[in-house]
Design an enzyme around this catalytic site. Structure first.
Site, PDB file in Angstrom:
ATOM      1  N   LYS A 208       4.411 -57.268 -52.738  1.00 29.75           N
ATOM      2  CA  LYS A 208       6.035 -57.533 -52.743  1.00 29.75           C
ATOM      3  C   LYS A 208       5.632 -56.713 -51.368  1.00 29.75           C
ATOM      4  O   LYS A 208       6.066 -55.423 -51.086  1.00 29.75           O
ATOM      5  CB  LYS A 208       6.527 -56.480 -53.730  1.00 29.75           C
ATOM      6  CG  LYS A 208       8.191 -56.821 -52.342  1.00 29.75           C
ATOM      7  CD  LYS A 208       8.884 -56.811 -54.130  1.00 29.75           C
ATOM      8  CE  LYS A 208      10.041 -55.970 -53.696  1.00 29.75           C
ATOM      9  NZ  LYS A 208      11.637 -55.419 -54.327  1.00 29.75           N
TER      10      LYS A 208
ATOM     11  N   ASN B 196      15.792 -55.048 -61.311  1.00 32.03           N
ATOM     12  CA  ASN B 196      15.615 -53.832 -61.456  1.00 32.03           C
ATOM     13  C   ASN B 196      16.603 -52.971 -62.386  1.00 32.03           C
ATOM     14  O   ASN B 196      16.816 -52.234 -63.104  1.00 32.03           O
ATOM     15  CB  ASN B 196      14.502 -53.228 -60.687  1.00 32.03           C
ATOM     16  CG  ASN B 196      14.257 -51.657 -60.932  1.00 32.03           C
ATOM     17  OD1 ASN B 196      14.354 -51.426 -62.173  1.00 32.03           O
ATOM     18  ND2 ASN B 196      13.231 -51.316 -60.623  1.00 32.03           N
TER      19      ASN B 196
END
Lengths: 258, 66, 258, 66, 258, 258, 66, 66
Positions: free
Chosen positions: A98, A207
Site C-alpha cells: 500500500k 481502519n
C-alpha cells in the site's frame, strides 16, 4: 452468485479491507478483524527500538489466511517509500504494497508526483502496487498506465470519518477505472461504506472507524454487512432518483369514492 | 568489531551472522526485517550473511497501521 | 444480544418494514418480502371492481407470520381515513393502521391537521396508530400525546428515492422521540436506510426502492443487511466526525529515520 | 328487491345474507371487506346480517400498497 | 476600506475574474464584462483559419483597462502549453498566463504532473503563472514553491455549474495558501461564488454561468454583487454555525405572563 | 427594471427583512438596519418591568420609513398570540403581525395547528398575517386559504445559522406559493440568503447572522448585496446544472495542431 | 519562393517581411501572433524579420475562451 | 383606590386616566401598550379611559426581537 474482488489476478471474497492501527489491544484487533471478514489487512513498518521492544509481535495476532499488506506510512519521498517496500519484501512480507507518500504532517495528504514516481519504480521492481491518492482522475490514469493493481482515493482526510466528501471526483474515477477502485480513508460509518459501494467502488479500506468505535468488534461486523449491502444493491440495480413524488398505492378505488 | 544497529553501536563477534545478531538482541522470535548498508537482506539469507566491521544495519518489523 | 423493535408492546425482530406496492408480480413480491426479513408489511384497501375482479388476492401471497398493516392511502380527510381503517378492521385485518391523510395529488404530502385529528379518533376507537407525517417535531409531540404507537416521518417525497433530505428535522424528532420513530418514504438505497438507523431511527419503511429495483429480491436482501448494519453501528458507538486528519499508523520510527 | 353494491344496482333475494351476496358475486373465496349503509360489517357476522331493500354496500379488499 | 486583490505585486479592485467564452455575440460579452466589473479577463489562443477568418477580432470588444489573461486551453502537454504562452507573449499579449494542461477530452480535468512541469518552466522564463488544477493541497504547495502567482482549483467540472463540490479539499488549500487562491470553473450561480468568498477564497473565475445565462449582462452584475457580498461577510466575521436553536427575542416578559 | 416585493398590496423595494434582536447596542442596530436597506423590521412585545425600566425605547432608534412588524414571540398558544397582536395594534403598532406560536423552549419550532388557528382568527380580525412555520407545503396551502399575506418557513433552527437544511420542502413551497414566500430563520451567511433567492424565495428574514457578526453593519451590507445578487440571478435565468464537463474555450485550432 | 502558413503553402516574394505577409493575407488589422520555424516572433520585429524559402509559420490570434 | 399593573398593586386617584397613570409611572415618553381587564386599550383613548378600582392592567412595549 460469486462476485469476487480481483486484484492482480488474485481473488478475494471480501470487499472490505481493514487497517490494524489504533486498537486498544491486539486481542480486540484480532476479534475485530475476524468479525470484519476482511481478507486484506494493512500493517505499517517501523524500526525496532532496541531499548524498548514495545508491545508484542503483531503478526502473532493476525490470521494466517489474510493477505498482509505492508504500507509505506511515514515516507515523505518516493525513495523512502521504495526503500521501505523493499525491506518489507526481503524480510518476508508479501510483495504487495500500500503505497503512501505523505510529505505534510498536518493534513496527511498524499503527494501525487512522488507517489507516481514510486509506483512506477515499484511496479518495475516486481511489486503489486496499491497507491493511496487524493481523488484525481488524471493521476488515476497515470497510475494505471505504470501498472498499479488498484487506485485508492481517499473519501475525506484520514481519520476524520467525514464520509464521501470528494464524491464528485471519485464518481469520475469509478466511471473510468480500469483497475479496482478502493475508497480508502475518511469513511466514518457503515452508511458511508455502503454509499461508496453503491456508487460502484470495488472495495473500501477502513481502519479508524472500526478501531476507535465504542465496540470495535460489533462495528467491524456492521461494516461487513454494509459493504455487502452496498455491493448487492449495485448489482441489483438501484432505482433512479426522481424529483417528483410517486405513489406506492393505487390512485383509484378508495373506499369513500362514489 | 562493531556494527551500528538502528543508529547505535553494537559489538559483534567476527563472523557473526544476521541471524546470530538478532538472536543476541533477543529478536530471534520476532518478525524482524533487516537492511544492511542500505540494502535489504533476504530472510532466507539471515543465516548466511556475515556481518563486517562498521556495517550499518536497520532492524524493523511490522506494526499496527492503516 | 437481543434488540427487538417494540411497538405498542409487541416485539419485532426486524427493523425493516416493507410495502407491497409496485411489484411486477405477486410472486416477486413474495420472494422479496421473504428476503427482506420484514415482519410488518403494508397493504392498501380498495373497492373491488365488480366488472373486473383484477388480479389475484394479495393475501394469498403474504406470509402468515407477518403483521399486515393496512394503510389509509387515497384518503384526503380524517373522516375518510377513519372510515377506511374501521372497514379494514371489521373485515378481519388487524386493528393496526398506517395512517395517511394526503390531500394533494401532486406532491403526495400528508396533512398535519387532519392526520392529528384522525389519529386521536382512531386511538380513541382502539386502533394502534402509526401516522405518516412530514418531519415536524412539534406535530410529533402532539401525535405522541394522543397516543400514537409510532411516528413515521418521510425522508423525502414518496417514491423519489432521494434519501434523508430533511435530515435536520428528523434528527430533532429522534432526539425527543417517546415512541418508535420510523423513517418512511423517500429512501432510495440501502445506504440511505443505514444512515437513518445510524442517526437513531428505530426502524425504516421501504417500498419503491425494493419493488422497482432491477432485482427486487436481491435489493430486499441488501436493505435487510443495511438496516442491520446501521443499527449495529449505532449500538457499537460511531466515532466522532473530526475536522482534522489523524494518522492511523505510528508517527515515528520510519525506516529511513536516522 | 335490490341493493347498491359499490354504486351499482344488484338484485338480491329477500333475506339474503352478506355472505350469500359475496358468494353470488363470486367473491366467496376473496378476502372481502364489507360496509353496509356506511357502517362496517364484522366478518363474524357476514352469515347473519340480512340485506334489506335499498341497502347501500361497499365491498373492498386489501391490495398492493406502500 | 480598501481591500485589493494583489497578484504578483499588482493590485486589482475586483475579485471576480471572467472568461470570454460561449457568449452569443461579442456585443453581449462586452456589456457583460463591463457589468461584472472584472479587471482580469481570459482569452484563448488559436490558429487563424486562412480560408475562414471567422468572426471579428475579439480584442476590439475588450475594455482597454482590463488585464488580458491568455490561457493555454487545448494543450495536452507541458511543451504545448509553454509554446502557446511564449507565442502569446511575443505577439503582444501580457506575460501572464492561465496555465491549463488538459489531456482528457471527456472530463476536461487538468494534469497535475504536466501542469507542475510547465509552471516551473514558465516561471523560469519570466511569466506570471496562474495554474488551473484539481483541488490538491500538496500540488498547491509544489506550485507555490516553483513560484506560481496564484493557484486556481476547480470547484466542480468545468461548465457543470455544480458549485463547490470539492469543498473539503479547497478549504484546506485556503487554510494553507501563501499565494492568492482563485476558485475557477464549476461555479453555477452567485450563491456559489459568495460561498467560495466566505470560505476565504481570494477571488473566483466565472465564465459559463454568465455567458450562458438567459441575460448574461444581468448575471454578470449578480456575480459582481455576490463576490462583494461574500468578501464583505468574510471580513465582517461570520457567525459560528450552531447545532442548537437560539431565540432572537427575549425569553421572558411575554404579555400573557402573570 | 422595477421588481418590488408586494405583500398585501403594499410594495417594498427591499427583499431583505431584518430582526432587531441580539445587537450589542441600539446604535449598532440603527446603523446595521440602515446598511441592510431593509424596509420591514421586526420587534417583539414585552411587559415593562416597572422596577427596572431597562434600556432605552427601541422605537427611538428605528427609522421612520420602515414598517415595524411586531412578532408574537413568547406565545405558546393561539390565544396568547392573538392577545399580543391585538395589544400591539391597539397601542399604535401596525396591524401587521409576524405570527409565531412556539410551545417548545428547546428547539423553538412553531406549532402548525395553533399557528393555523391563530392565523385564521387574526385575518378575521383585520390583521395582515405573516406566519412563521416549519417548511410544510400542506400547511402553507391552509395558511394561504385562511388569508395569510405571506408564509415564512424556517431554513434551519432559529439562530443556528446552518442555512437551507430543509431545502427540499422549501423548494416545493416555492413552486406552489400563491402569496410571497419568505425564508425566515437559520440563514447564517450571505451565500445562504443568495441561494434562497436563487431558488425563488420572494424574500428572506435575517436577524442573528447580522446582529452577532463581528461587524454587524458590514454584515448587513453583505446580506443586502447577496439578496440583490440572488434575486437578479433568478430573473436573469440561471444555467442548468450539468453532470458533464463542457469546455469554455474552442476545441479546435490549438497552436500545436498540424 | 514559398513558405508554409498554418500548414498551407504560400508564395512569397523574396525579402518579404512578416508584416508584409500578414498584410497580404489580409491580417494587417488583426491582432496576429506569429511563430516562425517553431520560435515565436516578437511583435516589435514583424517589420524586420524577412521570410526565407521553406519557412514554416504559425499565425494565431486571441479568441474567446475561459 | 388601587389597580394592578403588571401584577403589582398601584394606588390611583379616583378618575385617573390611562394617560395619567402612564405619566405617574414615568412612562409618558415611552411607547407604551396598554391592556385593561384583558382588553387592549386604543392609544387614541389613553386620555379618556378612566381607571376603576380593582382594574387589572398590562403595560407593555416593543422591544428588540427577531
Amino acid at each position: 452468485m460469486s462476485d469476487p474482488l480481483v486484484i492482480a489476478g488474485r481473488e478475494f471474497g471480501s470487499r472490505l479491507l481493514t487497517g490494524t492501527g489504533k486498537y486498544d489491544t491486539f486481542e480486540t484487533m484480532r476479534e475485530a478483524l475476524a468479525a470484519s471478514g476482511s481478507e486484506i489487512v494493512t500493517v505499517a513498518v517501523r524500526r525496532i527500538d532496541l531499548d524498548d521492544r514495545g508491545d508484542d509481535d503483531i503478526t502473532a495476532f493476525l490470521p494466517d489466511d489474510v493477505l498482509l499488506l505492508p504500507n509505506t506510512s511515514g515516507c515523505e519521498t518516493a525513495e523512502e517509500a521504495i526503500r521501505t517496500a523493499r525491506l518489507a519484501r526481503a524480510g518476508g512480507l508479501p510483495d504487495w504494497v500500500k503505497l503512501e507518500v505523505i510529505p505534510d504532517p498536518r493534513y496527511l495528504l498524499p503527494d501525487p508526483v512522488e507517489t507516481l514516481r514510486a509506483a512506477a519504480a515499484l511496479v518495475e521492481d516486481g511489486f503489486t502496487v496499491l497507491p493511496y491518492v487524493l481523488p484525481d482522475p488524471v493521476l488515476q490514469k497515470k497510475l494505471e498506465e505504470v501498472g498499479c493493481a488498484t487506485v485508492m482515493p481517499l473519501a475525506a482526510p484520514i481519520g476524520s470519518g467525514r464520509g464521501l466528501k470528494l464524491r464528485d471526483a471519485i464518481r469520475i474515477m469509478i466511471e473510468q477505472a480500469e483497475v479496482p477502485l478502493v475508497v480508502d480513508a475518511g469513511l466514518g460509518s457503515p452508511s458511508h461504506a455502503a454509499e461508496a459501494m453503491e456508487m460502484g467502488a470495488d472495495a473500501v479500506l477502513v481502519n479508524t472507524a472500526i478501531a476507535r468505535a465504542g465496540d470495535p468488534v460489533a462495528m467491524a461486523r456492521a461494516f461487513r454487512l454494509a459493504v455487502e449491502a452496498g455491493r448487492t444493491a449495485l448489482r441489483a440495480g438501484i432505482m433512479e432518483e426522481g424529483a417528483q413524488a410517486v405513489a406506492s398505492s393505487p390512485l383509484t378505488g378508495a373506499v369513500h369514492q362514489p | 568489531m562493531t556494527v551500528r544497529v538502528n543508529g547505535k553501536e553494537q559489538p559483534v563477534e567476527a563472523g557473526e551472522t544476521v541471524a546470530g545478531l538478532l538472536e543476541r538482541l533477543g529478536l530471534g522470535a520476532r518478525f524482524a526485517l533487516v537492511e544492511r548498508n542500505g540494502e535489504p537482506v533476504e530472510r532466507a539469507r539471515y543465516e548466511e550473511v556475515r556481518l563486517e566491521d562498521g556495517d550499518s544495519l536497520v532492524v524493523a518489523r511490522p506494526v499496527a497501521g492503516g
